[in-house]
Design a protein around this motif. Structure first.
Motif, mmCIF file in Angstrom:
data_model
loop_
_atom_site.group_PDB
_atom_site.id
_atom_site.type_symbol
_atom_site.label_atom_id
_atom_site.label_comp_id
_atom_site.label_asym_id
_atom_site.label_seq_id
_atom_site.Cartn_x
_atom_site.Cartn_y
_atom_site.Cartn_z
ATOM 1 N N TRP A 68 8.558 -0.720 3.196
ATOM 2 C CA TRP A 68 8.445 -0.020 2.019
ATOM 3 C C TRP A 68 8.772 -0.773 0.721
ATOM 4 N N VAL A 69 8.673 -0.262 -0.413
ATOM 5 C CA VAL A 69 9.031 -0.887 -1.674
ATOM 6 C C VAL A 69 10.653 -0.980 -1.581
ATOM 7 N N THR A 70 11.270 0.071 -0.977
ATOM 8 C CA THR A 70 12.758 -0.239 -1.311
ATOM 9 C C THR A 70 13.285 -1.453 -0.384
ATOM 10 N N TYR A 130 0.896 -1.064 0.047
ATOM 11 C CA TYR A 130 -0.024 -0.020 -0.022
ATOM 12 C C TYR A 130 0.763 1.254 -0.123
ATOM 13 N N THR A 131 0.191 2.339 -0.874
ATOM 14 C CA THR A 131 1.302 3.396 -0.887
ATOM 15 C C THR A 131 -0.038 4.643 -0.730
ATOM 16 N N SER A 132 0.536 5.579 -0.262
ATOM 17 C CA SER A 132 -0.599 6.730 -0.152
ATOM 18 C C SER A 132 -0.923 7.510 -1.534
ATOM 19 N N GLY A 183 10.555 16.795 -8.311
ATOM 20 C CA GLY A 183 9.534 16.640 -7.445
ATOM 21 C C GLY A 183 8.230 16.247 -8.089
ATOM 22 N N ARG A 184 7.087 16.005 -7.035
ATOM 23 C CA ARG A 184 5.923 15.729 -7.728
ATOM 24 C C ARG A 184 5.380 17.021 -8.588
ATOM 25 N N VAL A 185 4.546 16.683 -9.410
ATOM 26 C CA VAL A 185 3.883 17.660 -10.219
ATOM 27 C C VAL A 185 3.060 18.421 -9.435
ATOM 28 N N VAL A 202 24.901 6.454 -6.669
ATOM 29 C CA VAL A 202 23.676 6.418 -7.785
ATOM 30 C C VAL A 202 22.439 6.904 -7.158
ATOM 31 N N ASP A 203 22.034 8.094 -7.773
ATOM 32 C CA ASP A 203 20.770 8.825 -7.280
ATOM 33 C C ASP A 203 19.678 7.841 -8.277
ATOM 34 N N THR A 204 18.788 7.160 -7.341
ATOM 35 C CA THR A 204 17.988 6.301 -8.226
ATOM 36 C C THR A 204 16.241 6.675 -8.194
ATOM 37 N N TRP A 205 15.676 6.963 -9.220
ATOM 38 C CA TRP A 205 14.427 7.441 -9.245
ATOM 39 C C TRP A 205 13.701 6.131 -9.681
ATOM 40 N N TRP A 206 12.592 5.953 -8.843
ATOM 41 C CA TRP A 206 11.624 4.783 -8.985
ATOM 42 C C TRP A 206 10.428 5.333 -8.078
ATOM 43 N N GLN A 207 9.430 4.328 -8.121
ATOM 44 C CA GLN A 207 8.222 4.459 -7.345
ATOM 45 C C GLN A 207 8.033 3.241 -6.735
ATOM 46 N N THR A 208 6.959 2.924 -5.766
ATOM 47 C CA THR A 208 6.397 1.610 -5.432
ATOM 48 C C THR A 208 5.863 0.903 -6.706
ATOM 49 N N GLU A 209 5.292 1.854 -7.584
ATOM 50 C CA GLU A 209 4.401 1.350 -8.487
ATOM 51 C C GLU A 209 5.350 0.855 -9.735
ATOM 52 N N SER A 268 21.082 6.574 -3.294
ATOM 53 C CA SER A 268 19.952 7.683 -2.540
ATOM 54 C C SER A 268 18.937 7.185 -3.521
ATOM 55 N N VAL A 269 17.847 7.446 -2.529
ATOM 56 C CA VAL A 269 16.448 7.114 -3.127
ATOM 57 C C VAL A 269 15.309 7.630 -2.340
ATOM 58 N N GLY A 270 14.327 8.107 -2.775
ATOM 59 C CA GLY A 270 13.159 8.651 -2.141
ATOM 60 C C GLY A 270 12.502 9.843 -2.493
ATOM 61 N N GLU A 271 13.642 10.743 -2.937
ATOM 62 C CA GLU A 271 13.206 12.056 -3.334
ATOM 63 C C GLU A 271 14.465 12.684 -4.090
ATOM 64 N N PHE A 308 2.131 7.765 -16.266
ATOM 65 C CA PHE A 308 2.128 9.025 -15.664
ATOM 66 C C PHE A 308 2.539 8.962 -14.196
ATOM 67 N N PRO A 309 3.829 9.021 -14.051
ATOM 68 C CA PRO A 309 4.265 8.994 -12.345
ATOM 69 C C PRO A 309 3.984 10.062 -11.628
ATOM 70 N N GLY A 310 3.596 11.146 -12.096
ATOM 71 C CA GLY A 310 3.289 12.364 -11.319
ATOM 72 C C GLY A 310 4.516 12.976 -10.838
ATOM 73 N N ASP A 311 5.590 12.816 -11.691
ATOM 74 C CA ASP A 311 6.932 13.570 -11.336
ATOM 75 C C ASP A 311 7.333 14.769 -12.212
ATOM 76 N N GLY A 312 7.611 15.761 -12.030
ATOM 77 C CA GLY A 312 8.051 16.899 -12.966
ATOM 78 C C GLY A 312 9.492 16.575 -13.129
ATOM 79 N N GLY A 351 9.486 9.584 6.243
ATOM 80 C CA GLY A 351 10.535 10.610 5.738
ATOM 81 C C GLY A 351 10.141 11.500 4.812
ATOM 82 N N LYS A 352 9.094 11.378 4.365
ATOM 83 C CA LYS A 352 8.447 12.466 3.373
ATOM 84 C C LYS A 352 7.952 13.503 4.100
ATOM 85 N N ILE A 353 8.069 14.852 3.460
ATOM 86 C CA ILE A 353 7.585 15.768 4.091
ATOM 87 C C ILE A 353 6.129 16.249 3.664
HETATM 88 C C1 WT7 Z 1 8.147 9.040 -5.451
HETATM 89 C C2 WT7 Z 1 7.938 7.769 -5.278
HETATM 90 C C3 WT7 Z 1 11.239 4.573 -4.924
HETATM 91 C C4 WT7 Z 1 11.308 4.144 -3.532
HETATM 92 C C5 WT7 Z 1 11.036 5.054 -2.418
HETATM 93 C C6 WT7 Z 1 9.753 6.118 -2.697
HETATM 94 C C7 WT7 Z 1 10.015 10.383 -5.445
HETATM 95 C C8 WT7 Z 1 11.928 8.379 -5.331
HETATM 96 C C9 WT7 Z 1 13.630 9.526 -6.113
HETATM 97 C C10 WT7 Z 1 14.708 10.250 -6.576
HETATM 98 C C11 WT7 Z 1 13.592 12.387 -7.300
HETATM 99 C C12 WT7 Z 1 12.373 10.446 -6.142
HETATM 100 C C13 WT7 Z 1 9.189 10.700 -6.727
HETATM 101 C C14 WT7 Z 1 8.430 9.492 -6.964
HETATM 102 N N1 WT7 Z 1 11.492 9.863 -5.585
HETATM 103 N N2 WT7 Z 1 13.272 8.374 -5.919
HETATM 104 N N3 WT7 Z 1 16.072 9.502 -6.803
HETATM 105 N N4 WT7 Z 1 14.676 11.544 -7.014
HETATM 106 N N5 WT7 Z 1 12.711 11.852 -6.800
HETATM 107 O O1 WT7 Z 1 8.758 5.299 -3.396
HETATM 108 O O2 WT7 Z 1 6.721 6.055 -1.989
HETATM 109 O O3 WT7 Z 1 6.542 5.237 -3.960
HETATM 110 O O4 WT7 Z 1 7.599 7.621 -3.945
HETATM 111 O O5 WT7 Z 1 9.339 9.488 -4.668
HETATM 112 O O6 WT7 Z 1 8.694 11.755 -6.463
HETATM 113 O O7 WT7 Z 1 7.438 9.565 -7.744
HETATM 114 P P1 WT7 Z 1 7.328 6.135 -3.150
#
Ligand code: WT7
Length: 653
Positions: free
Chosen positions: A311-313, A265-267, A520-522, A412-419, A387-390, A503-507, A614-616
């Motif tokens: 968490w998905v990580t 589950y993710t918010s 960051g998020r759109v 490695v600054d890794t962008w991804w999502q739970t999805e 690095s991951v999460g934001e 559409f991941p919702g990120d700019g 840890g997300k604001i």
């Molecule tokens: C959202 C997904 C992926 C596991 C942890 C979060 C943001 C994540 C980065 C990054 C910029 C990032 C995005 C994304 N995000 N990693 N390296 N650089 N933004 O998983 O809770 O599903 O969140 O986290 O906005 O959409 P999540």
């Protein structure tokens, strides 16, 4: 774009190539793989899937009926077999699979042989309690090896796990159990956090009180005396008792590639959490390939991803990805500042950690605590940092690079999502010349694009902020939202329906070199007097100031400009907040990005409202800045933070 400035010893616009020594030993050193994968993504993914053990080969690589994908159709495999049994034949059998340290300092080592035995036994326990293939099992545990054992045991028999972070409340647990219709709950009497006992069993009891689908509760005894724990007769069973009786022989269920592996589950942006559904073959292919290539996993590494398995990580990069690669995973239960602020660095020294994967929010906390803590420890074993999460701000990136990585480790600054299930945009450590705060480019086989509101691609190098989209299906993508396919279509596929883009919702932006900058998020992008401003960009400028520890920026309603910029700022230790400093910070931002980005309000605060991950929670900051009643605060780590902020804002604002 965020530029490096004023960090002593670094030039503005400086880039960071890997060292020739690193590249020479890297798992991936041929840049040609990007072209190879792009030329035929399906063939490339099939090659990666072929690195796993399949009990029956697939007949078709991918079937795409937008927005539904299937991968490796007709193939059969078992995730636990790939993470465990596959490693038992050779020398890995006696290699540490999990090295664990609890917060109080207790330690355990499980070899692959040990972990396999525990998983087989627990798989038999699950079967003995009536769990069958396809049934849902909720796991609500602290960060202990049993969390991985429970997950792998579910995977072994084909049960679908849904892990709920141990920091979540009884209400959140109840909601997730209800949505997934789980029949079994696995929990512990408690876990340790900053010297306190987190009483998981109490929360679990409250979550299933009254009407529930849960029939049995298995309780792991982590705390001292089991006699102090209330056990409901006929419902609650001790893990250790069941394990004493369980047999160790177990056949891994041959699962269809598209059988569900887990729900997580993710918010969502509104109300109800979304149950992200991941399946078997494609997911395991994605996490296995990315772990190997991005973290450069080798036989002798000691790999530490600091995420909780909630968490998905934790799913993809504590359990499934590293174990599928036969790696040694280090697992730590507690807080980074317990008993002291050098716990992480002490652990790295003690265990000779070679790969560290953590989050920018943690890095900024470490920065705030000062460099003396890491300086006390020998961390020369480290060779890759993640690095991951934001988005990571350049200042944090450089601090990580210098004070943790000794200026020798690729980041490695890794962008991804739970999805997305697995990492999507990332450097490859032996190949990529990194730029602080850029996540580099899509992993081979991933097709991304930066588009405008209409879905037209934006040229590389433009100043315009665009929207990130994924243009082709990928193996580890979510398959749907559990029980709500309509919402799945709406949230991820309706925005660019005509193009069929995810559409991941990120700019995002892409620079002249084709590197991606996640912004960051759109919905975190402000529209100030007709200009797009990323909240993250302003935050980055603020934390670049020597007095600032962390900042959260939101756009609040403004009658003339549309939105005005409000910044919530925490200061480094020893700095006093004055109105002069507020003025200085405003000018600093104006100077860094342009007058249009000058914050209208600066509010100093001791803490920012954060979720437990840890997300604001900017939504709450917006509520505060716009004088609204506070919305849902249940996912906050510390709800009192917003209450005091609200009071302060109305006094000062
Ligand atoms: C959202 C997904 C992926 C596991 C942890 C979060 C943001 C994540 C980065 C990054 C910029 C990032 C995005 C994304 N995000 N990693 N390296 N650089 N933004 O998983 O809770 O599903 O969140 O986290 O906005 O959409 P999540």
């Amino acid at each position: 774009m965020a530029e490096i400035e004023k960090v002593e010893g670094y030039r503005a616009g400086q880039t960071f190539p890997p060292s020739p020594e690193f590249t020479a030993q890297a798992n991936v050193r041929d840049p040609h793989i990007y072209d190879e994968a792009a030329a035929n993504p399906e063939a490339w993914w099939a090659k990666r899937a072929g690195e796993l053990r399949w009990t029956q080969p697939w007949t078709k690589i991918c079937e795409w009926n937008p927005p539904h994908a299937k991968w490796f159709l007709g193939g059969r495999l078992n995730v636990a077999d790939n993470c465990l049994d596959r490693h038992l034949a050779g020398p890995r059998r006696n290699k540490a699979a999990i090295i664990f340290e609890g917060e109080p300092g207790d330690t355990r080592v499980l070899t692959y042989w040990d972990l396999h035995r525990e998983v087989c036994k627990f798989a038999n326990v699950l079967l003995s309690q009536g769990v069958r293939k396809g049934d849902r099992v909720t796991i609500y545990l602290p960060m202990i090896p049993e969390a991985a054992i429970a997950m792998l045991a579910c995977a072994r028999i084909g049960a679908v796990h849904t892990v709920v972070f141990g920091g979540f409340s009884a209400d959140s647990l109840r909601e997730r159990i209800g949505d997934s219709q789980s029949k079994l709950l696995i929990t512990a009497d408690g876990g340790w956090r900053r010297g306190n006992v987190v009483r998981l069993k109490d929360a679990a009891d409250a979550a299933i009180e009254g009407e529930t689908t849960i029939e049995k509760v298995i309780v792991y005894n982590r705390m001292e005396d089991p006699r102090h724990v209330h056990m409901e007769p006929g419902r609650d069973l001790w893990w250790h008792r069941l394990m004493e009786e369980a047999g160790a022989s177990s056949e891994a269920e041959p699962m269809d590639s598209e059988d569900p592996l887990y729900i997580l589950y993710t918010s969502g942006s509104t109300g109800k959490p979304k149950g992200i559904l991941h399946t078997t073959g494609g997911y395991l292919t994605g996490v296995t390939a990315t772990t190997k290539d991005i973290f450069d996993i080798k036989e002798e590494d000691v790999y530490w991803c600091t995420a909780d398995v909630g968490w998905v990580t934790g799913h993809s990069y504590v359990v499934y990805g590293p174990l599928a690669n036969g790696a040694t995973v280090f697992m730590y239960e507690g807080a980074p500042d317990w008993p002291q602020r050098d716990r992480f660095w002490a652990l790295i020294e003690k265990y000779g950690i070679t790969i560290l994967y953590t989050a920018p929010t943690a890095i900024r906390a470490f920065m705030k605590w000062g460099t003396d803590w890491p300086a006390k420890h020998d961390m020369s074993t480290l060779r890759v940092l993640g690095s991951v999460g934001e988005p990571i701000n350049p200042e944090a990136w450089l601090w990580y690079h210098r004070h943790i990585g000794g200026e020798r480790c690729p980041i490695v600054d890794t962008w991804w999502q739970t999805e997305t299930g697995a990492i999507m945009i990332t450097p490859l450590p032996g190949l990529s010349t990194t730029k602080p705060a850029s996540a580099s480019r899509p992993f081979p086989g991933i097709a991304a694009e930066v588009v405008d509101e209409q879905g037209s691609p934006l040229p590389q190098g433009t100043d315009q902020t665009g929207i990130l989209v994924i243009t082709r299906p990928w193996p580890s993508m979510l398959r749907t939202l559990w029980g709500d396919d309509e919402r799945y279509r709406k949230v991820y596929w309706s925005k660019f329906e005509a193009q069929g883009y995810y559409f991941p919702g990120d700019g995002a932006r892409r620079d002249e070199d084709g590197d991606y900058w996640l912004l960051g998020r759109v919905d975190d992008i402000m529209l100030v007097a007709g200009h797009n401003i990323s909240t993250m960009e302003v935050e980055s400028a603020l934390v670049d100031h020597p007095s600032v520890a962390e900042a959260a920026v939101i756009g609040r309603v403004h009658e003339i400009k549309g939105q005005a910029i409000a910044a919530f700022v925490t200061l480094k230790e020893g700095v006093t907040h004055t109105s002069e400093l507020a003025g200085e910070l405003k000018s600093h931002v104006a100077k860094k990005i342009g007058a249009i980005s000058r914050p209208d309000d600066i509010l100093f605060t001791a803490e920012l409202p954060k979720t437990r991950s840890g997300k604001i929670m900017r939504r709450l900051l917006r509520d505060i800045a716009e004088g609204r009643a506070l919305g849902d605060t249940t996912t906050l780590a510390d709800p009192s933070v917003v209450a005091s902020l609200k009071e302060k804002y109305s006094e000062e604002g």
